[in-house]
Motif scaffolding. Structure first.
Motif, PDB file in Angstrom:
ATOM      1  N   ALA A 112      31.297  22.485  23.142  1.00 44.52           N
ATOM      2  CA  ALA A 112      30.336  23.168  22.267  1.00 44.52           C
ATOM      3  C   ALA A 112      29.811  24.401  22.995  1.00 44.52           C
ATOM      4  CB  ALA A 112      29.189  22.233  21.902  1.00 44.52           C
ATOM      5  N   ARG A 113      29.717  25.519  22.280  1.00 44.06           N
ATOM      6  CA  ARG A 113      29.202  26.742  22.878  1.00 44.06           C
ATOM      7  C   ARG A 113      28.412  27.542  21.847  1.00 44.06           C
ATOM      8  NH1 ARG A 113      28.943  24.866  26.978  1.00 44.06           N
ATOM      9  NH2 ARG A 113      29.782  25.481  28.992  1.00 44.06           N
ATOM     10  N   PHE A 114      27.253  28.036  22.281  1.00 44.58           N
ATOM     11  CA  PHE A 114      26.501  28.948  21.436  1.00 44.58           C
ATOM     12  C   PHE A 114      27.305  30.222  21.256  1.00 44.58           C
ATOM     13  CE2 PHE A 114      23.011  26.313  23.216  1.00 44.58           C
ATOM     14  CZ  PHE A 114      22.487  25.865  22.013  1.00 44.58           C
ATOM     15  N   ALA A 115      27.105  30.879  20.108  1.00 48.61           N
ATOM     16  CA  ALA A 115      27.963  32.011  19.787  1.00 48.61           C
ATOM     17  C   ALA A 115      27.205  33.086  19.019  1.00 48.61           C
ATOM     18  CB  ALA A 115      29.160  31.536  18.958  1.00 48.61           C
ATOM     19  N   SER A 116      27.485  34.328  19.399  1.00 49.42           N
ATOM     20  CA  SER A 116      26.969  35.482  18.670  1.00 49.42           C
ATOM     21  C   SER A 116      27.973  36.610  18.811  1.00 49.42           C
ATOM     22  CB  SER A 116      25.606  35.918  19.223  1.00 49.42           C
ATOM     23  OG  SER A 116      25.130  37.070  18.546  1.00 49.42           O
ATOM     24  N   ARG A 133      17.062  25.686  29.896  1.00 48.13           N
ATOM     25  CA  ARG A 133      15.825  26.384  30.247  1.00 48.13           C
ATOM     26  C   ARG A 133      16.084  27.694  30.981  1.00 48.13           C
ATOM     27  NH1 ARG A 133      11.616  21.576  32.189  1.00 48.13           N
ATOM     28  NH2 ARG A 133      12.266  20.004  30.663  1.00 48.13           N
ATOM     29  N   GLN A 134      17.330  28.141  30.967  1.00 48.68           N
ATOM     30  CA  GLN A 134      17.722  29.363  31.686  1.00 48.68           C
ATOM     31  C   GLN A 134      18.382  30.342  30.714  1.00 48.68           C
ATOM     32  OE1 GLN A 134      19.730  28.158  35.607  1.00 48.68           O
ATOM     33  NE2 GLN A 134      19.826  26.269  34.414  1.00 48.68           N
ATOM     34  N   PRO A 135      17.601  31.159  30.012  1.00 45.63           N
ATOM     35  CA  PRO A 135      18.166  32.013  28.965  1.00 45.63           C
ATOM     36  C   PRO A 135      19.324  32.888  29.424  1.00 45.63           C
ATOM     37  CG  PRO A 135      15.780  32.016  28.838  1.00 45.63           C
ATOM     38  CD  PRO A 135      16.124  31.280  30.088  1.00 45.63           C
ATOM     39  N   GLN A 136      19.196  33.520  30.579  1.00 46.72           N
ATOM     40  CA  GLN A 136      20.260  34.430  31.013  1.00 46.72           C
ATOM     41  C   GLN A 136      21.534  33.669  31.363  1.00 46.72           C
ATOM     42  OE1 GLN A 136      20.089  37.706  30.541  1.00 46.72           O
ATOM     43  NE2 GLN A 136      18.084  37.175  29.674  1.00 46.72           N
ATOM     44  N   ALA A 137      21.389  32.521  32.019  1.00 44.83           N
ATOM     45  CA  ALA A 137      22.562  31.709  32.335  1.00 44.83           C
ATOM     46  C   ALA A 137      23.219  31.187  31.059  1.00 44.83           C
ATOM     47  CB  ALA A 137      22.166  30.547  33.251  1.00 44.83           C
ATOM     48  N   LEU A 138      22.392  30.825  30.086  1.00 41.53           N
ATOM     49  CA  LEU A 138      22.919  30.336  28.810  1.00 41.53           C
ATOM     50  C   LEU A 138      23.705  31.431  28.096  1.00 41.53           C
ATOM     51  CD1 LEU A 138      22.840  27.813  26.932  1.00 41.53           C
ATOM     52  CD2 LEU A 138      20.947  28.928  25.753  1.00 41.53           C
ATOM     53  N   LEU A 139      23.160  32.641  28.099  1.00 43.26           N
ATOM     54  CA  LEU A 139      23.862  33.762  27.475  1.00 43.26           C
ATOM     55  C   LEU A 139      25.196  34.032  28.172  1.00 43.26           C
ATOM     56  CD1 LEU A 139      20.848  36.186  26.927  1.00 43.26           C
ATOM     57  CD2 LEU A 139      22.143  35.012  25.133  1.00 43.26           C
ATOM     58  N   ALA A 140      25.201  33.878  29.491  1.00 40.83           N
ATOM     59  CA  ALA A 140      26.430  34.131  30.244  1.00 40.83           C
ATOM     60  C   ALA A 140      27.522  33.117  29.920  1.00 40.83           C
ATOM     61  CB  ALA A 140      26.133  34.108  31.748  1.00 40.83           C
ATOM     62  N   GLU A 141      27.147  31.922  29.516  1.00 41.34           N
ATOM     63  CA  GLU A 141      28.124  30.885  29.184  1.00 41.34           C
ATOM     64  C   GLU A 141      28.414  30.810  27.687  1.00 41.34           C
ATOM     65  OE1 GLU A 141      30.110  28.633  30.842  1.00 41.34           O
ATOM     66  OE2 GLU A 141      29.662  29.889  32.558  1.00 41.34           O
ATOM     67  N   SER A 142      27.755  31.646  26.894  1.00 40.93           N
ATOM     68  CA  SER A 142      27.964  31.638  25.454  1.00 40.93           C
ATOM     69  C   SER A 142      29.140  32.528  25.074  1.00 40.93           C
ATOM     70  CB  SER A 142      26.693  32.127  24.739  1.00 40.93           C
ATOM     71  OG  SER A 142      25.605  31.275  24.985  1.00 40.93           O
ATOM     72  N   LEU A 143      29.615  32.344  23.855  1.00 43.68           N
ATOM     73  CA  LEU A 143      30.604  33.253  23.284  1.00 43.68           C
ATOM     74  C   LEU A 143      29.831  34.426  22.701  1.00 43.68           C
ATOM     75  CD1 LEU A 143      32.764  30.485  21.628  1.00 43.68           C
ATOM     76  CD2 LEU A 143      33.551  32.023  23.440  1.00 43.68           C
ATOM     77  N   LEU A 144      29.752  35.510  23.445  1.00 44.46           N
ATOM     78  CA  LEU A 144      28.810  36.575  23.144  1.00 44.46           C
ATOM     79  C   LEU A 144      29.458  37.942  23.339  1.00 44.46           C
ATOM     80  CD1 LEU A 144      25.894  37.700  22.698  1.00 44.46           C
ATOM     81  CD2 LEU A 144      25.526  37.385  25.149  1.00 44.46           C
ATOM     82  N   GLY A 145      29.347  38.788  22.312  1.00 41.13           N
ATOM     83  CA  GLY A 145      29.824  40.156  22.456  1.00 41.13           C
ATOM     84  C   GLY A 145      30.507  40.667  21.218  1.00 41.13           C
ATOM     85  N   SER A 146      31.253  41.740  21.394  1.00 39.28           N
ATOM     86  CA  SER A 146      32.048  42.285  20.295  1.00 39.28           C
ATOM     87  C   SER A 146      33.129  41.294  19.915  1.00 39.28           C
ATOM     88  CB  SER A 146      32.681  43.613  20.723  1.00 39.28           C
ATOM     89  OG  SER A 146      33.666  43.379  21.723  1.00 39.28           O
ATOM     90  N   HIS A 147      33.753  41.536  18.785  1.00 38.07           N
ATOM     91  CA  HIS A 147      34.801  40.617  18.339  1.00 38.07           C
ATOM     92  C   HIS A 147      35.932  40.524  19.364  1.00 38.07           C
ATOM     93  CE1 HIS A 147      32.506  40.709  14.757  1.00 38.07           C
ATOM     94  NE2 HIS A 147      33.004  41.835  14.265  1.00 38.07           N
ATOM     95  N   GLU A 148      36.302  41.651  19.945  1.00 39.50           N
ATOM     96  CA  GLU A 148      37.379  41.644  20.938  1.00 39.50           C
ATOM     97  C   GLU A 148      36.958  40.869  22.186  1.00 39.50           C
ATOM     98  OE1 GLU A 148      37.818  45.004  18.172  1.00 39.50           O
ATOM     99  OE2 GLU A 148      36.153  44.336  19.451  1.00 39.50           O
TER     100      GLU A 148
END
Length: 326
Positions: A221-225, A263-278
């Motif tokens: 499972a991964r958060f995604a944006s 509890r670590q927003p920046q670490a969570l963002l780094a492990e998320s599926l995050l960015g442009s479509h490419e």
């Protein structure tokens, strides 16, 4: 290495504290996800949580069977230790029957959910033990064995029977005993969206050591944006990650920062599926190698209906074609 299958993990995001509205909107999104062609649609068990109102999880899973016809569906995850084994086996068999064999049984001990365990009079140690004892009983009943203490002629065996001869089991755990048991049984593993990469890798390594090098099926499972640009995707995800950290603190989970990123927003963002479509397409494919993922269940990083739906659609319309290019 092929790209993982695409799944959707439903949490019924409830930013306005209107649980009924959140649940109804969630199942609108379920219908959309199936129409879009998601491989898996998962639903999580949560208790005493106004943000994710899934206390009546069995009723919600029943609704999930009613609103889908093609996607695999399942629990990500249920906590068997909180439920009487016979009752849980009856529920799982019925869900599998109604879904015509599409149900997947994801489980966890719930040891990190301190408020939930306290309400049930359990310690984390007891919860971990109950995962094993209750799961033993549930799986025996699903396999057609008579109720404990009765023989095959007693008539006390599970009704109804599941459609699948073996309902697939997925285990969310990183303790050696549970992972070794999953390896012995050939069960899959689950990693939560807040689990650190090191934790996932330890879990996979333990499994492979116990299975003579056989890699597990892993649902990650991964958060995604995702959006047209990295900046636009981050603008959606950043507030969500920060609010999640506050929520985790209030709920009492994610305390061990070596195992959880909640509890670590920046670490969570780094492990998320995050960015442009490419960028996200490349991240999605890479998780097969970096994490061993065979399936990925995304959690869109927005409690706003339209944004949430747009992220779901972009994974199918923009990202999946890039995955299929290889």
């Amino acid at each position: 290495m092929s790209a993982p299958d695409l799944g959707y993990l439903c949490l019924s995001e409830n930013p306005s504290a209107e649980a009924g509205r959140a649940l109804i909107r969630q199942f609108v999104l379920v219908r959309e996800a199936e129409r879009m062609g998601y491989d898996d649609i998962w639903l999580a068990e949560h208790h005493f949580d106004g943000l994710w109102p899934h206390g009546g999880v069995m009723a919600l899973l029943g609704q999930l069977t009613a609103l889908t016809t093609k996607s695999r569906i399942g629990s990500l995850v249920l906590m068997p230790g909180l439920h009487p084994p016979l009752q849980m086996a009856e529920h799982i068999a019925t869900l599998d029957l109604l879904s015509k064999g599409r149900f997947q049984f994801g489980v966890a001990s719930g040891a990190a959910m301190h408020q939930t365990l306290k309400a049930h009079g359990l310690t984390p140690t007891q919860a971990r033990e109950r995962l094993h004892t209750h799961l033993d009983q549930v799986m025996a009943l699903l396999a057609g064995q008579p109720l404990a203490g009765h023989d095959a002629n007693s008539g006390l065996s599970l009704v109804p029977s599941p459609t699948q001869a073996q309902v697939p089991v997925w285990v969310a755990a990183d303790d050696a005993r549970t992972v070794q048991r999953a390896a012995a049984q050939g069960w899959g593993l689950v990693a939560a969206a807040t689990h650190s990469r090191a934790r996932v890798n330890r879990m996979v390594d333990t499994y492979m050591q116990a299975s003579n090098g056989r890699a597990p099926e892993l649902t990650l499972a991964r958060f995604a944006s995702t959006a047209d640009t990295h900046e636009a995707a981050l603008a959606i995800a950043q507030p969500y990650a920060e609010q999640l950290a506050v929520h985790a603190q209030a709920m009492g989970w994610g305390e061990d920062t070596g195992r959880s990123l909640a509890r670590q927003p920046q670490a969570l963002l780094a492990e998320s599926l995050l960015g442009s479509h490419e960028e996200v397409a490349a991240q999605f494919k890479a998780m097969a190698g970096s994490h061993g993922a065979t399936r990925i269940a995304i959690v869109p990083m927005s409690g706003q209906f339209d944004t949430h739906k747009h992220i779901l659609a972009d994974f199918v319309d923009e990202i999946r074609p890039m995955l299929d290019e290889d």
